[in-house]
Design a protein around this motif. Structure first.
Motif, PDB file in Angstrom:
ATOM      1  N   GLY A   1       0.777  -1.071  -0.078  1.00  0.00           N
ATOM      2  CA  GLY A   1      -0.182   0.151   0.078  1.00  0.00           C
ATOM      3  C   GLY A   1       0.574   1.295  -0.077  1.00  0.00           C
ATOM      4  N   LEU A   2       0.388   2.310  -0.420  1.00  0.00           N
ATOM      5  CA  LEU A   2       0.988   3.835  -0.415  1.00  0.00           C
ATOM      6  C   LEU A   2       0.735   4.105   1.049  1.00  0.00           C
ATOM      7  N   SER A   3       1.637   5.341   1.123  1.00  0.00           N
ATOM      8  CA  SER A   3       1.904   5.848   2.390  1.00  0.00           C
ATOM      9  C   SER A   3       0.730   7.028   2.954  1.00  0.00           C
ATOM     10  N   ASN A   4       0.263   7.626   1.865  1.00  0.00           N
ATOM     11  CA  ASN A   4      -0.708   8.494   2.125  1.00  0.00           C
ATOM     12  C   ASN A   4      -1.347   8.905   0.626  1.00  0.00           C
ATOM     13  N   GLU A   5      -2.248   9.712   0.824  1.00  0.00           N
ATOM     14  CA  GLU A   5      -3.210  10.163  -0.434  1.00  0.00           C
ATOM     15  C   GLU A   5      -2.426  10.815  -1.429  1.00  0.00           C
ATOM     16  N   THR A   6      -1.545  11.669  -0.904  1.00  0.00           N
ATOM     17  CA  THR A   6      -0.713  12.505  -2.346  1.00  0.00           C
ATOM     18  C   THR A   6      -0.056  11.349  -3.120  1.00  0.00           C
ATOM     19  N   ALA A   7       0.540  10.381  -2.417  1.00  0.00           N
ATOM     20  CA  ALA A   7       1.098   9.143  -2.989  1.00  0.00           C
ATOM     21  C   ALA A   7       0.303   8.399  -3.932  1.00  0.00           C
ATOM     22  N   VAL A   8      -0.947   8.062  -3.545  1.00  0.00           N
ATOM     23  CA  VAL A   8      -1.923   7.411  -4.222  1.00  0.00           C
ATOM     24  C   VAL A   8      -2.147   8.096  -5.579  1.00  0.00           C
ATOM     25  N   TRP A   9      -2.272   9.490  -5.653  1.00  0.00           N
ATOM     26  CA  TRP A   9      -2.769   9.929  -6.914  1.00  0.00           C
ATOM     27  C   TRP A   9      -1.514  10.570  -7.720  1.00  0.00           C
ATOM     28  N   THR A  10      -0.222  10.452  -6.827  1.00  0.00           N
ATOM     29  CA  THR A  10       0.876  10.749  -7.869  1.00  0.00           C
ATOM     30  C   THR A  10       1.095   9.304  -8.527  1.00  0.00           C
ATOM     31  N   LEU A  11       1.060   8.337  -7.737  1.00  0.00           N
ATOM     32  CA  LEU A  11       1.074   6.698  -8.590  1.00  0.00           C
ATOM     33  C   LEU A  11       0.403   6.976  -9.840  1.00  0.00           C
ATOM     34  N   LEU A  12      -1.047   7.330  -9.616  1.00  0.00           N
ATOM     35  CA  LEU A  12      -1.940   7.095 -10.585  1.00  0.00           C
ATOM     36  C   LEU A  12      -1.545   8.220 -11.900  1.00  0.00           C
ATOM     37  N   ALA A  13      -1.180   9.389 -11.406  1.00  0.00           N
ATOM     38  CA  ALA A  13      -0.963  10.505 -12.377  1.00  0.00           C
ATOM     39  C   ALA A  13       0.394   9.876 -13.176  1.00  0.00           C
ATOM     40  N   SER A  14       1.276   9.211 -12.475  1.00  0.00           N
ATOM     41  CA  SER A  14       2.527   8.629 -13.329  1.00  0.00           C
ATOM     42  C   SER A  14       2.108   7.618 -14.218  1.00  0.00           C
ATOM     43  N   VAL A  15       1.376   6.905 -13.548  1.00  0.00           N
ATOM     44  CA  VAL A  15       0.911   5.269 -14.567  1.00  0.00           C
ATOM     45  C   VAL A  15       0.185   5.887 -15.589  1.00  0.00           C
ATOM     46  N   PHE A  16      -0.546   7.058 -15.523  1.00  0.00           N
ATOM     47  CA  PHE A  16      -1.457   7.533 -16.504  1.00  0.00           C
ATOM     48  C   PHE A  16      -0.623   8.287 -17.418  1.00  0.00           C
ATOM     49  N   ASP A  17       0.661   8.604 -16.869  1.00  0.00           N
ATOM     50  CA  ASP A  17       1.376   9.600 -17.885  1.00  0.00           C
ATOM     51  C   ASP A  17       0.854  11.057 -18.087  1.00  0.00           C
ATOM     52  N   LEU A  18       0.325  11.608 -17.033  1.00  0.00           N
ATOM     53  CA  LEU A  18      -0.560  12.832 -17.287  1.00  0.00           C
ATOM     54  C   LEU A  18       0.358  14.138 -17.169  1.00  0.00           C
ATOM     55  N   SER A  19      -0.058  15.022 -17.859  1.00  0.00           N
ATOM     56  CA  SER A  19       0.622  16.188 -17.971  1.00  0.00           C
ATOM     57  C   SER A  19       0.124  17.119 -16.723  1.00  0.00           C
ATOM     58  N   TRP A  20       0.816  18.280 -16.284  1.00  0.00           N
ATOM     59  CA  TRP A  20       0.518  18.973 -15.240  1.00  0.00           C
ATOM     60  C   TRP A  20      -0.998  19.480 -15.504  1.00  0.00           C
ATOM     61  N   LYS A  21      -1.383  19.790 -16.547  1.00  0.00           N
ATOM     62  CA  LYS A  21      -2.959  20.113 -16.749  1.00  0.00           C
ATOM     63  C   LYS A  21      -3.730  18.950 -16.442  1.00  0.00           C
ATOM     64  N   GLN A  22      -3.370  17.914 -17.206  1.00  0.00           N
ATOM     65  CA  GLN A  22      -4.193  16.802 -17.087  1.00  0.00           C
ATOM     66  C   GLN A  22      -4.569  16.232 -15.506  1.00  0.00           C
ATOM     67  N   VAL A  23      -3.343  16.220 -14.651  1.00  0.00           N
ATOM     68  CA  VAL A  23      -3.460  16.078 -13.163  1.00  0.00           C
ATOM     69  C   VAL A  23      -4.386  17.016 -12.609  1.00  0.00           C
ATOM     70  N   ASN A  24      -4.386  18.234 -12.654  1.00  0.00           N
ATOM     71  CA  ASN A  24      -5.331  19.267 -12.472  1.00  0.00           C
ATOM     72  C   ASN A  24      -6.969  18.613 -12.745  1.00  0.00           C
ATOM     73  N   GLN A  25      -7.013  18.392 -14.085  1.00  0.00           N
ATOM     74  CA  GLN A  25      -8.093  18.034 -14.504  1.00  0.00           C
ATOM     75  C   GLN A  25      -8.736  16.770 -13.944  1.00  0.00           C
ATOM     76  N   LEU A  26      -7.896  15.641 -13.799  1.00  0.00           N
ATOM     77  CA  LEU A  26      -8.391  14.378 -13.181  1.00  0.00           C
ATOM     78  C   LEU A  26      -8.726  14.709 -11.713  1.00  0.00           C
ATOM     79  N   LEU A  27      -7.784  15.395 -10.971  1.00  0.00           N
ATOM     80  CA  LEU A  27      -8.013  15.594  -9.363  1.00  0.00           C
ATOM     81  C   LEU A  27      -9.272  16.453  -9.062  1.00  0.00           C
ATOM     82  N   LYS A  28      -9.515  17.385 -10.184  1.00  0.00           N
ATOM     83  CA  LYS A  28     -10.821  18.081 -10.046  1.00  0.00           C
ATOM     84  C   LYS A  28     -12.112  17.495  -9.953  1.00  0.00           C
ATOM     85  N   ASP A  29     -11.805  16.416 -10.988  1.00  0.00           N
ATOM     86  CA  ASP A  29     -13.180  15.627 -11.265  1.00  0.00           C
ATOM     87  C   ASP A  29     -13.303  14.607 -10.231  1.00  0.00           C
ATOM     88  N   TRP A  30     -12.365  14.493  -9.387  1.00  0.00           N
ATOM     89  CA  TRP A  30     -12.485  13.348  -7.932  1.00  0.00           C
ATOM     90  C   TRP A  30     -12.606  14.412  -6.842  1.00  0.00           C
TER      91      TRP A  30
END
Length: 404
Positions: free
Chosen positions: A249-278
């Motif tokens: 498991g990941l250590s905290n929520e920031t790590a969770v979303w950083t993992l997903l953003a990295s796996v999804f290969d998201l740009s700075w703008k796409q990270v913003n959109q994904l997390l806004k949607d969540w």
């Protein structure tokens, strides 16, 4: 079954139950605290269920708070600790697939436990350590199984969030989900769209924080639940790959979303959109953007002093954790943090000159003042200048003269 030695948390709460029972009502410890005690896990909140109606409970104690009195819940305050005490109840009508349309208070413990989500959460505990188990939850605990109480189709139709709770418990407890319960999740997956994103968000993050995240993620993907979560349908392939890749498991929520953003290969703008949607907080979005950028630099062996400075020790630790999870190149975390610590400064405030100093040296207020400070900041971080007042003042004047 009887627990011979109860955890201290239950012993501290016993006067609450003793007071209720002395008045002629029944009362029991219920919920996750009972389950976790039987599993030998730390317990958190101690919840109490009682045959006493809310007004009857309030009449027995001096300090209470109506935390959810319409559903029978009263918070009893005792020596600085709050105990949620809920009247036995039945529920009916779930038009929003989350909350009951009506609640009926009853005097029967069995009727109350019958409305709960999973058998392992439908256990009650008496103050003498006796376990009351109407739905074979003890067997399911022993066999590491998550099973809906009664008909899973009905349970998930009542509260669609229970599907996410099932995959979360699989991750946290390393349990298998009962086949009929799995089928119920498959049939009712679309109902997840009826649930507030914020509630799904909490359960999803808890799942990836569990010790066996691939266990929960496996069911999350196999049942199709992912399709009903914001933006995840477009990343089915990446999520399936992650399911096979996650080791812990990941250590905290920031790590969770950083993992997903990295796996999804998201740009700075796409990270913003994904997390806004969540429906994420702005600070979380900013932290994930910075940490994701650091993961990319770590995996590409391109971590320089400026990136260390911009990222900071906390987010560097998270980024390196994510890189380790992804089996790409990663540093030894202490080595990375040591590189950060030896930087001359760790924030602009630590510069040996301020805007006031620059103005005293003859630099006029305006854009050039900010440009000079930004220039000095980067030069100091990258060790091109020493963080000494006179050296920085001279460098600032020279910088602006060359720009003129």
């Amino acid at each position: 079954m009887k627990i011979e030695t109860l955890p201290e948390e239950f012993i501290k709460a016993r006067p609450i139950i003793d007071t209720i029972e002395a008045a002629g009502y029944a009362a029991y410890y219920v919920g996750g605290s009972v389950r976790d005690t039987l599993l030998g896990l730390p317990i958190h909140d101690v919840d109490i269920a009682t045959s006493a109606y809310p007004e009857e409970v309030k009449a027995l104690f001096k300090r209470t708070v109506d935390t959810g009195i319409e559903h029978g819940t009263v918070m009893i305050l005792d020596h600085g600790t709050g105990y949620e005490t809920t009247t036995f109840r039945t529920e009916s009508g779930y038009q929003d697939y989350r909350r009951p349309d009506s609640v009926k208070f009853v005097r029967s413990l069995k009727e109350d436990l019958n409305r709960r989500d999973f058998t392992i959460n439908a256990l009650a505990l008496k103050t003498d350590g006796t376990i009351i188990d109407y739905f074979d939850g003890l067997t399911d605990l022993a066999e590491h199984r998550i099973k809906a109480v009664g008909d899973p189709e009905k349970r998930f139709n009542e509260d669609a969030l229970r599907m996410m709770r099932a995959v979360r418990f699989a991750s946290q407890l390393n349990f298998e989900i009962d086949p009929e319960t799995i089928e119920g999740i498959k049939h009712h997956g679309p109902l997840l769209t009826k649930i507030a994103v914020e509630r799904i968000h909490v359960e999803f993050v808890k799942m990836l924080l569990g010790q066996w995240p691939s266990k929960g993620l496996d069911v999350f993907m196999a049942t199709g639940l992912y399709q009903y979560c914001p933006d995840f349908k477009a990343y089915q392939e990446q999520l399936n790959h992650l399911r096979d890749q996650l080791k812990r498991g990941l250590s905290n929520e920031t790590a969770v979303w950083t993992l997903l953003a990295s796996v999804f290969d998201l740009s700075w703008k796409q990270v913003n959109q994904l997390l806004k949607d969540w429906k994420s907080a702005n600070q979380l979005i900013e932290d994930v953007q910075v940490a994701t950028q650091a993961v990319s630099a770590i995996s590409n062996h391109s971590v320089d002093d400026w990136l260390l400075y911009q990222t900071g020790s906390e987010l560097l630790t998270i980024a390196n954790e994510v890189a380790q999870q992804l089996d790409v190149f990663a540093y030894e975390t202490p080595d990375l943090l040591n590189r950060y610590q030896v930087l001359q400064i760790h924030s602009k405030k630590e510069l040996a000159v301020s805007g006031q100093d620059l103005m005293s040296a003859g630099i006029k207020p305006g854009p050039q003042l900010g440009q000079a400070l930004s220039f000095l900041e980067r030069q100091v971080v990258e060790n091109h200048l020493n963080n000494q007042t006179q050296e920085l003042l001279s460098a600032a004047i020279k910088f602006l003269n060359e720009k003129a």
